[in-house]
Write a protein that holds these residues in place. Structure first.
Motif, PDB file in Angstrom:
ATOM      1  N   GLU A  11       4.206  27.891  34.295  1.00  9.33           N
ATOM      2  CA  GLU A  11       3.556  29.070  33.720  1.00  9.33           C
ATOM      3  C   GLU A  11       3.227  30.195  34.709  1.00  9.33           C
ATOM      4  O   GLU A  11       3.252  31.364  34.318  1.00  9.33           O
ATOM      5  N   THR A  30       4.360  37.381  30.952  1.00  8.24           N
ATOM      6  CA  THR A  30       3.913  37.679  29.592  1.00  8.24           C
ATOM      7  C   THR A  30       2.661  36.884  29.238  1.00  8.24           C
ATOM      8  O   THR A  30       1.728  37.414  28.608  1.00  8.24           O
ATOM      9  N   TYR A  31       2.618  35.622  29.620  1.00 12.72           N
ATOM     10  CA  TYR A  31       1.424  34.822  29.345  1.00 12.72           C
ATOM     11  C   TYR A  31       0.204  35.367  30.091  1.00 12.72           C
ATOM     12  O   TYR A  31      -0.918  35.341  29.563  1.00 12.72           O
ATOM     13  N   SER A  32       0.407  35.840  31.303  1.00  8.63           N
ATOM     14  CA  SER A  32      -0.717  36.427  32.041  1.00  8.63           C
ATOM     15  C   SER A  32      -1.272  37.634  31.311  1.00  8.63           C
ATOM     16  O   SER A  32      -2.496  37.840  31.260  1.00  8.63           O
ATOM     17  N   THR A  56       4.089  24.664  20.699  1.00  7.51           N
ATOM     18  CA  THR A  56       3.888  25.728  21.674  1.00  7.51           C
ATOM     19  C   THR A  56       5.191  26.480  21.924  1.00  7.51           C
ATOM     20  O   THR A  56       6.244  25.868  22.054  1.00  7.51           O
ATOM     21  N   MET A  57       5.105  27.779  21.974  1.00  5.94           N
ATOM     22  CA  MET A  57       6.247  28.656  22.236  1.00  5.94           C
ATOM     23  C   MET A  57       7.232  28.726  21.073  1.00  5.94           C
ATOM     24  O   MET A  57       8.340  29.239  21.225  1.00  5.94           O
ATOM     25  N   THR A 115      11.286  32.697  30.237  1.00  2.00           N
ATOM     26  CA  THR A 115      10.820  32.631  31.623  1.00  2.00           C
ATOM     27  C   THR A 115      11.688  33.491  32.533  1.00  2.00           C
ATOM     28  O   THR A 115      11.182  34.256  33.365  1.00  2.00           O
ATOM     29  N   SER A 155      13.089  29.189  25.543  1.00  2.00           N
ATOM     30  CA  SER A 155      11.896  29.237  26.387  1.00  2.00           C
ATOM     31  C   SER A 155      12.254  29.463  27.852  1.00  2.00           C
ATOM     32  O   SER A 155      11.554  30.179  28.567  1.00  2.00           O
ATOM     33  N   ARG A 176      -3.012  33.891  23.609  1.00  2.00           N
ATOM     34  CA  ARG A 176      -1.623  33.483  23.362  1.00  2.00           C
ATOM     35  C   ARG A 176      -1.348  33.246  21.887  1.00  2.00           C
ATOM     36  O   ARG A 176      -0.191  33.227  21.466  1.00  2.00           O
ATOM     37  N   GLU A 197      -1.306  30.723  19.880  1.00  2.00           N
ATOM     38  CA  GLU A 197      -0.330  29.665  19.610  1.00  2.00           C
ATOM     39  C   GLU A 197      -0.933  28.439  18.915  1.00  2.00           C
ATOM     40  O   GLU A 197      -0.199  27.520  18.552  1.00  2.00           O
ATOM     41  N   ASP A 214      -3.158  36.464  28.109  1.00  2.00           N
ATOM     42  CA  ASP A 214      -4.466  35.877  28.399  1.00  2.00           C
ATOM     43  C   ASP A 214      -5.558  36.945  28.517  1.00  2.00           C
ATOM     44  O   ASP A 214      -6.753  36.618  28.521  1.00  2.00           O
ATOM     45  N   ARG A 238       3.943  22.762  32.018  1.00  2.00           N
ATOM     46  CA  ARG A 238       3.080  23.931  32.165  1.00  2.00           C
ATOM     47  C   ARG A 238       2.922  24.371  33.620  1.00  2.00           C
ATOM     48  O   ARG A 238       2.378  25.446  33.875  1.00  2.00           O
TER      49      ARG A 238
END
Length: 266
Positions: A204, A209-211, A228-229, A96, A92, A220, A222, A214, A201
């Motif tokens: 974030e 990638t999460y942006s 999570t992840m 990031t 993870s 996501r 999940e 969304d 969190r």
């Protein structure tokens, strides 16, 4: 890769879609203004002077915290989960950091330097960094109190008690290493101040990638995962689906089960 399908979506005319989109746009604008206000409050936090002389092992030898600024007045530190006994960095945290190299040249134009810091010995850091193809500065705090002082590494005694201090409160955590971001400022006299830290969190916002996720219909995706992840892999392991070694020092206890489920669903 998620194979879940979206069942029975609401399909409307273009005009009806546009009305709904404009209603959402007003809420998005409100959120943007709230985010700007929150960022302003973040910048107004009081500072704490760093009294310890932290020394790290870097590619060019011993480096102090002051050295990591490299001519800039602001420093962002990513607390990368990579313990001394581990053979590779946390997936993870790697996820990031995959978003970081492209930002380095732009951060430098705004008086900011970046560094990742882990307790793993430098030779392990360098080997893993080469494998991942990263360029950002990454140093070892193996012989320093830095990780403990900023509450991203936990002693054996802390783990034995069952709760550690992380994200500004006592609680359980599945690993001896934890992720986070800390920010420092160095003035013209060379004094260094700790201005901000975020954990869990709170990290974030730097994960692009999460942006993107969304924005898409599945989001996501999940909610049905073991944790999570759990879908995240080192970027060179998505094809094989390999998740973690049996020791799984960087994942919750069900990591191997999650890996087996993922492999079965490929």
């Amino acid at each position: 890769m998620s194979k879940k399908q979206i069942e029975n979506p609401r399909v409307v005319s273009r005009d009806e879609w546009l009305r709904a989109r404009k209603e959402l746009l007003e809420k998005e604008k409100q959120w943007t203004r709230q985010r700007d206000a929150l960022s302003a409050q973040r910048r107004e936090l009081p500072w704490v002077k760093v009294e310890k002389n932290y020394v790290f092992d870097g590619p060019n030898g011993k480096e102090t915290l002051a050295d990591l600024f490299d001519g800039r007045s602001q420093l962002i530190v990513y607390h990368f989960m990579f313990g001394p006994e581990w053979q590779e960095g946390c997936p993870s945290c790697s996820f990031t950091m995959d978003h970081t190299d492209g930002a380095l040249v732009h951060l430098a134009q705004r008086d900011v330097r970046f560094a990742a810091i882990s307790r793993a010995p430098l030779h392990k850091i360098e080997a893993f960094k080469k494998r991942m193809g990263w360029r950002f500065n990454w140093v070892s705090s193996q012989n320093s109190d830095f990780n403990y002082d900023y509450h991203v590494s936990f002693s054996s005694d802390e783990k034995t008690k069952g709760k550690v201090y992380y994200n500004f409160e006592e609680g359980e955590f599945p690993s001896q290493e934890a992720p986070g971001i800390s920010v420092f400022y160095k003035n013209s006299s060379g004094d260094i101040f700790h201005t901000y830290s975020a954990y869990a969190r709170g990290i974030e916002p730097v994960v692009g990638t999460y942006s993107y996720l969304d924005l898409v219909p599945k989001g996501r995706d999940e909610d049905g995962l073991p944790f999570t992840m759990s879908w995240v892999r080192h970027h060179d392991r998505y094809e094989s689906g390999y998740l973690a070694d049996p020791g799984k020092p960087y994942w919750p206890a069900d990591a191997v089960t999650a890996a087996e489920i993922s492999a079965a669903n490929k």
